[in-house]
Scaffold this motif. Structure first.
Motif, short mmCIF file in Angstrom:
data_model
loop_
_atom_site.label_atom_id
_atom_site.label_comp_id
_atom_site.label_asym_id
_atom_site.label_seq_id
_atom_site.Cartn_x
_atom_site.Cartn_y
_atom_site.Cartn_z
N GLN A 198 0.83 -1.19 0.00
CA GLN A 198 0.00 0.00 0.00
C GLN A 198 0.88 1.26 0.00
OE1 GLN A 198 -3.29 -0.38 -0.33
NE2 GLN A 198 -2.98 -2.60 -0.25
N ILE A 199 0.39 2.29 -0.64
CA ILE A 199 1.07 3.58 -0.69
C ILE A 199 0.19 4.62 -0.01
CG2 ILE A 199 1.85 5.44 -2.22
CD1 ILE A 199 2.66 3.30 -4.24
N HIS A 200 0.74 5.30 1.00
CA HIS A 200 0.01 6.34 1.71
C HIS A 200 0.80 7.64 1.62
CE1 HIS A 200 -1.36 8.18 5.79
NE2 HIS A 200 -2.00 8.72 4.77
N PRO A 201 0.37 8.60 0.79
CA PRO A 201 1.12 9.84 0.60
C PRO A 201 1.26 10.65 1.89
CG PRO A 201 -0.50 9.55 -1.15
CD PRO A 201 -0.81 8.52 -0.10
N LEU A 202 2.40 11.33 2.02
CA LEU A 202 2.67 12.25 3.12
C LEU A 202 2.76 13.66 2.53
CD1 LEU A 202 5.40 10.08 4.89
CD2 LEU A 202 2.97 10.26 5.53
N SER A 203 1.66 14.11 1.98
CA SER A 203 1.65 15.33 1.16
C SER A 203 2.03 16.58 1.94
CB SER A 203 0.28 15.52 0.51
OG SER A 203 -0.06 14.40 -0.28
N VAL A 204 1.79 16.60 3.25
CA VAL A 204 2.05 17.80 4.03
C VAL A 204 3.53 18.19 3.96
CG1 VAL A 204 2.48 16.56 6.20
CG2 VAL A 204 1.63 18.92 6.26
N LEU A 205 4.41 17.24 3.72
CA LEU A 205 5.83 17.54 3.67
C LEU A 205 6.24 18.25 2.39
CD1 LEU A 205 7.41 14.29 5.19
CD2 LEU A 205 6.85 16.46 6.33
N LEU A 206 5.33 18.27 1.40
CA LEU A 206 5.66 18.92 0.13
C LEU A 206 4.76 20.11 -0.18
CD1 LEU A 206 6.28 15.74 -2.08
CD2 LEU A 206 7.96 17.15 -0.89
N GLN A 207 3.66 20.24 0.53
CA GLN A 207 2.72 21.31 0.23
C GLN A 207 3.11 22.65 0.84
OE1 GLN A 207 -1.01 19.68 1.60
NE2 GLN A 207 -1.38 18.54 -0.29
N HIS A 208 4.09 22.65 1.72
CA HIS A 208 4.53 23.88 2.39
C HIS A 208 6.04 23.99 2.26
CE1 HIS A 208 0.52 24.13 4.33
NE2 HIS A 208 0.63 22.81 4.38
N ALA A 209 6.53 25.20 2.10
CA ALA A 209 7.95 25.42 1.80
C ALA A 209 8.86 24.94 2.92
CB ALA A 209 8.19 26.91 1.52
N ARG A 210 8.51 25.23 4.18
CA ARG A 210 9.42 24.89 5.28
C ARG A 210 9.64 23.38 5.41
NH1 ARG A 210 7.34 27.06 10.54
NH2 ARG A 210 5.31 26.96 9.50
N PRO A 211 8.60 22.56 5.47
CA PRO A 211 8.86 21.11 5.54
C PRO A 211 9.52 20.57 4.27
CG PRO A 211 6.50 21.55 5.36
CD PRO A 211 7.16 22.86 5.63
N ALA A 242 5.79 9.07 0.30
CA ALA A 242 4.71 8.26 0.85
C ALA A 242 5.28 7.16 1.74
CB ALA A 242 3.88 7.63 -0.27
N ARG A 243 4.42 6.66 2.62
CA ARG A 243 4.70 5.41 3.33
C ARG A 243 4.45 4.26 2.36
NH1 ARG A 243 1.62 3.64 7.72
NH2 ARG A 243 -0.25 4.51 6.83
N LEU A 244 5.24 3.20 2.51
CA LEU A 244 5.08 2.02 1.67
C LEU A 244 5.19 0.78 2.55
CD1 LEU A 244 4.98 0.68 -1.20
CD2 LEU A 244 7.48 0.75 -1.15
N GLY A 245 4.19 -0.09 2.48
CA GLY A 245 4.23 -1.30 3.29
C GLY A 245 3.10 -2.24 2.96
N ALA A 246 3.16 -3.42 3.54
CA ALA A 246 2.16 -4.45 3.30
C ALA A 246 0.96 -4.25 4.23
CB ALA A 246 2.76 -5.84 3.53
N GLN A 247 -0.20 -4.36 3.66
CA GLN A 247 -1.45 -4.26 4.41
C GLN A 247 -2.59 -4.67 3.50
OE1 GLN A 247 -3.32 -4.76 6.86
NE2 GLN A 247 -2.50 -3.13 8.17
N LYS A 248 -3.66 -5.20 4.10
CA LYS A 248 -4.84 -5.50 3.30
C LYS A 248 -5.44 -4.19 2.79
CE LYS A 248 -6.14 -9.75 5.74
NZ LYS A 248 -7.20 -10.41 6.54
N PRO A 249 -5.98 -4.19 1.57
CA PRO A 249 -6.62 -2.98 1.06
C PRO A 249 -7.80 -2.57 1.95
CG PRO A 249 -6.32 -4.59 -0.69
CD PRO A 249 -6.01 -5.29 0.59
N ALA A 250 -8.02 -1.28 2.04
CA ALA A 250 -9.16 -0.78 2.80
C ALA A 250 -10.45 -1.36 2.22
CB ALA A 250 -9.19 0.74 2.77
N GLU A 251 -11.37 -1.71 3.09
CA GLU A 251 -12.62 -2.31 2.62
C GLU A 251 -13.58 -1.27 2.06
OE1 GLU A 251 -14.34 -4.63 5.71
OE2 GLU A 251 -12.65 -6.03 5.86
#
Length: 368
Positions: free
Chosen positions: A293-306, A324-333
């Motif tokens: 699964q891929i879970h974006p961490l968009s807050v780190l790119l949407q603002h100049a300081r982070p 993004a975070r990347l790891g094994a997990q069942k897809p959300a239902e």
């Protein structure tokens, strides 16, 4: 008025399941028949009524979303036996000239459609199991053709514990920006549906249960009040936004890998972002096939300081445009809703000049 061929309708229908920020689905496709037999021109643009715009940096994110849509759209054309070529129009549109086959093929088309529809964005904890070298190699492999619009960003997958801790620390420090910026959080809040998930269909946005799982009615109502932008502003002194940021940081600390797409220049062109979106579409679907699964961490790119802190902390020599975070997990239902294909795809009888600039030709035989 142009009659829309079934293959192009199916391409738009499948591509609308592409991921987009807040599931805003900011795509429009205008189709026009060309004088040549079985030839059409599709103009892909961002829907100004659906795109996110609360932050200036969201313009790049929306272009990336359009590239995700375009990549899936063109891959369906490939599987159907069509030929196509792309040309960027300024910084707002992608023109695709399509030649349909005399006899349509369907090799792998139904399986691909199911794969796209079954993809999910899972926001919960990932299994601690490391990602194998073989799976990392499969994610890095390219099989889809380039759109021919620009230079795609480079892929980096790291399972280094120190890198993971550094990213978690940045999320903990800057993650509250997602909730404390009134304009940005107001835009996010408008995309959250507080009805039971089965009642949310044929629309944009996502049910609150896609984030938190099934909820009783009272808790949904309380969250609707608690997460309201005005309430969030009132609760800022009490640290609610910082608490939410720390919870996300805890997920990052325990995730097995961090995925980064990084560009060779700090300012990606519209065509570069489209090409990177195409790369991301293939990558996201390849991950899903591997049970990742891929879970974006968009807050780190949407603002100049982070964004600057991320590059400095990780000592990146290139410029990150997706993390993004990347790891094994069942897809959300819970399935996030989608608008009808007819909302996205429109036929037009307006006359346009055929593609005058050099374009990149593609067919299934040319795929790498």
């Amino acid at each position: 008025m142009t009659q829309i061929p079934p293959l192009i309708t199916q391409a738009a229908s499948i591509a609308r399941w592409a991921p987009s920020s807040h599931n805003c689905q900011p795509w429009q496709v205008s189709l026009q028949a060309l004088p040549q037999e079985r030839s059409y021109q599709a103009l892909l643009t961002l829907d100004e009524t659906a795109r996110l715009a609360a932050l200036d940096t969201l313009a790049a994110e929306m272009a990336l979303s359009l590239g995700l849509f375009a990549g899936i759209f063109c891959h369906v054309l490939d599987l159907g036996g069509a030929q196509w070529r792309c040309h960027v129009e300024g910084d707002r549109a992608l023109r695709i000239t399509i030649t349909l086959p005399a006899v349509e093929t369907r090799t792998g088309l139904d399986a691909f459609a199911e794969q796209v529809r079954n993809r999910r964005t899972t926001r919960g904890p990932f299994a601690a199991t490391p990602i194998s070298r073989a799976d990392c190699a499969r994610l890095a492999a390219r099989h889809w053709p380039l759109l021919g619009t620009g230079q795609p960003a480079d892929l980096r997958i790291t399972q280094d514990p120190q890198t993971r801790q550094k990213v978690a620390a940045l999320v903990a420090h800057y993650g509250a920006l997602d909730f404390s910026n009134f304009a940005a959080w107001s835009e996010t809040y408008r995309h959250i549906h507080f009805q039971p998930a089965p009642q949310v269909a044929k629309t944009r946005g996502f049910p609150i249960e896609a984030l938190l799982g099934p909820l009783p009615t009272l808790r949904r109502k309380l969250l609707q009040l608690l997460l309201h932008p005005v309430t969030m502003q009132c609760l800022r002194p009490f640290g609610l936004a910082r608490t939410l940021a720390r919870e996300l940081a805890d997920l990052v600390r325990t995730t097995p890998a961090i995925l980064i797409l990084q560009a060779r220049t700090p300012n990606l062109s519209f065509g570069d972002l489209l090409e990177t979106g195409n790369r991301l579409a293939e990558l996201w679907l390849a991950a899903a096939q591997l049970g990742l699964q891929i879970h974006p961490l968009s807050v780190l790119l949407q603002h100049a300081r982070p964004r600057d802190a991320l590059r400095l902390s990780l000592r990146l020599t290139e410029w990150p445009c997706f993390i993004a975070r990347l790891g094994a997990q069942k897809p959300a239902e819970i399935v996030t809703p989608r608008v009808e294909t007819s909302v996205i795809l429109h036929a037009t009888s307006a006359q346009r000049d055929p593609c005058a600039a050099p374009c990149a030709d593609h067919s299934p035989l040319l795929s790498d």
